[in-house]
Design an enzyme around this catalytic site. Sequence first.
Site, mmCIF file in Angstrom:
data_model
loop_
_atom_site.group_PDB
_atom_site.id
_atom_site.type_symbol
_atom_site.label_atom_id
_atom_site.label_comp_id
_atom_site.label_asym_id
_atom_site.label_seq_id
_atom_site.Cartn_x
_atom_site.Cartn_y
_atom_site.Cartn_z
ATOM 1 N NE ARG A 81 6.757 9.009 0.382
ATOM 2 C CZ ARG A 81 7.512 9.113 1.357
ATOM 3 N NH1 ARG A 81 6.942 10.273 2.291
ATOM 4 N NH2 ARG A 81 8.477 10.123 0.998
ATOM 5 C CE LYS A 183 9.960 12.918 -1.225
ATOM 6 N NZ LYS A 183 9.560 14.707 -0.972
ATOM 7 C CD GLU A 219 2.899 17.812 4.144
ATOM 8 O OE1 GLU A 219 4.096 16.889 4.202
ATOM 9 O OE2 GLU A 219 2.293 17.941 3.207
HETATM 10 N N1 PLP Z 1 6.061 16.100 3.887
HETATM 11 C C1 PLP Z 1 6.915 16.812 2.871
HETATM 12 C C2 PLP Z 1 5.969 17.810 2.084
HETATM 13 C C3 PLP Z 1 7.987 16.418 2.239
HETATM 14 O O1 PLP Z 1 8.883 16.747 1.066
HETATM 15 C C4 PLP Z 1 8.721 15.472 3.502
HETATM 16 C C5 PLP Z 1 9.899 15.004 2.995
HETATM 17 O O2 PLP Z 1 9.878 14.029 1.939
HETATM 18 C C6 PLP Z 1 7.723 14.514 4.135
HETATM 19 C C7 PLP Z 1 6.419 15.295 4.833
HETATM 20 C C8 PLP Z 1 8.192 14.020 5.213
HETATM 21 O O3 PLP Z 1 8.059 12.455 4.499
HETATM 22 P P1 PLP Z 1 10.003 11.654 4.498
HETATM 23 O O4 PLP Z 1 9.419 11.077 6.383
HETATM 24 O O5 PLP Z 1 8.561 10.272 4.175
HETATM 25 O O6 PLP Z 1 10.883 11.500 4.455
HETATM 26 C C1 COI Z 2 12.763 14.526 1.685
HETATM 27 O O1 COI Z 2 13.428 14.743 2.895
HETATM 28 O O2 COI Z 2 13.655 13.533 1.520
HETATM 29 C C2 COI Z 2 12.394 15.692 0.917
HETATM 30 O O3 COI Z 2 11.746 15.454 0.187
HETATM 31 C C3 COI Z 2 12.042 16.953 1.176
HETATM 32 C C4 COI Z 2 12.690 18.040 0.737
HETATM 33 C C5 COI Z 2 11.621 19.202 0.876
HETATM 34 C C6 COI Z 2 14.297 18.045 0.947
#
Ligand code: PLP
Ligand code: COI
Length: 342
Positions: A81, A183, A219
Amino acid sequence: MTVDIDWKNLGFSYMNLPYRWRAYYKDGEWYKQGLETDNQLHISEGSPALHYGQQAFEGMKAYRTKEGKVQLFRPDQNAKRFQVSAERMMMPKVPVEDFVHAVKEAVKANIDYVPPYESGATLYIRPLLIGVGDNIGVHPATEYIFTVFVMPVGPYFKGGLAPQHFVTSEYDRAAPMGTGGVKVGGNYASSLQPGASAHDEDYADVIYLDPKTHTKIEEIGSSNFYGIERGTHKFVTPKSPSILPSITKFSLLHLAEERLGLEVEQGDCYIDDLDRFEEAGAMGTAAIITPIGSITHKGHRHNFGTGQEVGEITEKLYHELLGIQFGDIEAPEGWIVPVEAD
Ligand code: PLP
Ligand code: COI
């Protein structure tokens, strides 16, 4: 070495640990990498990361098992990612093996700060890539810094597996064909103001609607959304190009289907049809699985159940996911990567 930290009462806060991994890029190649002790970055005032948001980051965790070992959860997925985010921002891609190596080295160097098993805390890992160097025009940097720093954290939402209350916003975090699917800092910059307003009103976080029609849940500011359909118990999560492809979400889609025997769907979750769901939750690395007690939309509050209890399926998913991450339950192949201490 033992470190003096009150593990059980950690919040989600920055901590300056002894080591971070850094790598530097110039003239088309990575030219220096290793552990560093200074938590300050010394960069040009012209850095495109500062002016034009040319950067990307990741969020991951290291988990301490019952036997005291330390392990990562699907780090290859974060590496991939990170590459997609870098490409969208016109930055060089960090090779997957180098990314995983950097993460392991940063964790190993700070291994005493990986919280104990069952403390409720984990070591949060923040890989970051920024465009630096002397620039002023709107174009990609020629120099980059990749850094991975870590810190012990407690739950992102207070209370662990306890229902939290959310509110929708009239603002969008990302445009329909913008950068919501990667991200990058800009998505979070635009979420600061709605996030602050939500916190002022005692909500845990914001639920963003689809930026085109404002009728469907996209989300949460910090995590993806799921609902458990009333009657069928189907695990439903939004599908959209402008939400972050959450690794926790893809993992739960798999576990819900393969381990809990549930039907799963990535599709529309209309904000005016919340009655469809008997349970809802937020899922992400920092958020883990957080039950959604209620969603307030245009002044109307919708409770899931009484708004106070943790749903049966949410609880099962939580125990399955954490059991795997902490090494108590067998993981699907390739999901767990050990960090071997030297
Ligand atoms: N959506 C947002 C906006 C986020 O910041 C995060 C955190 O990383 C997620 C979703 C969840 O992603 P992940 O499960 O890869 O941490
Ligand atoms: C994460 O879950 O790792 C994120 O980056 C979310 C962030 C808002 C702390």
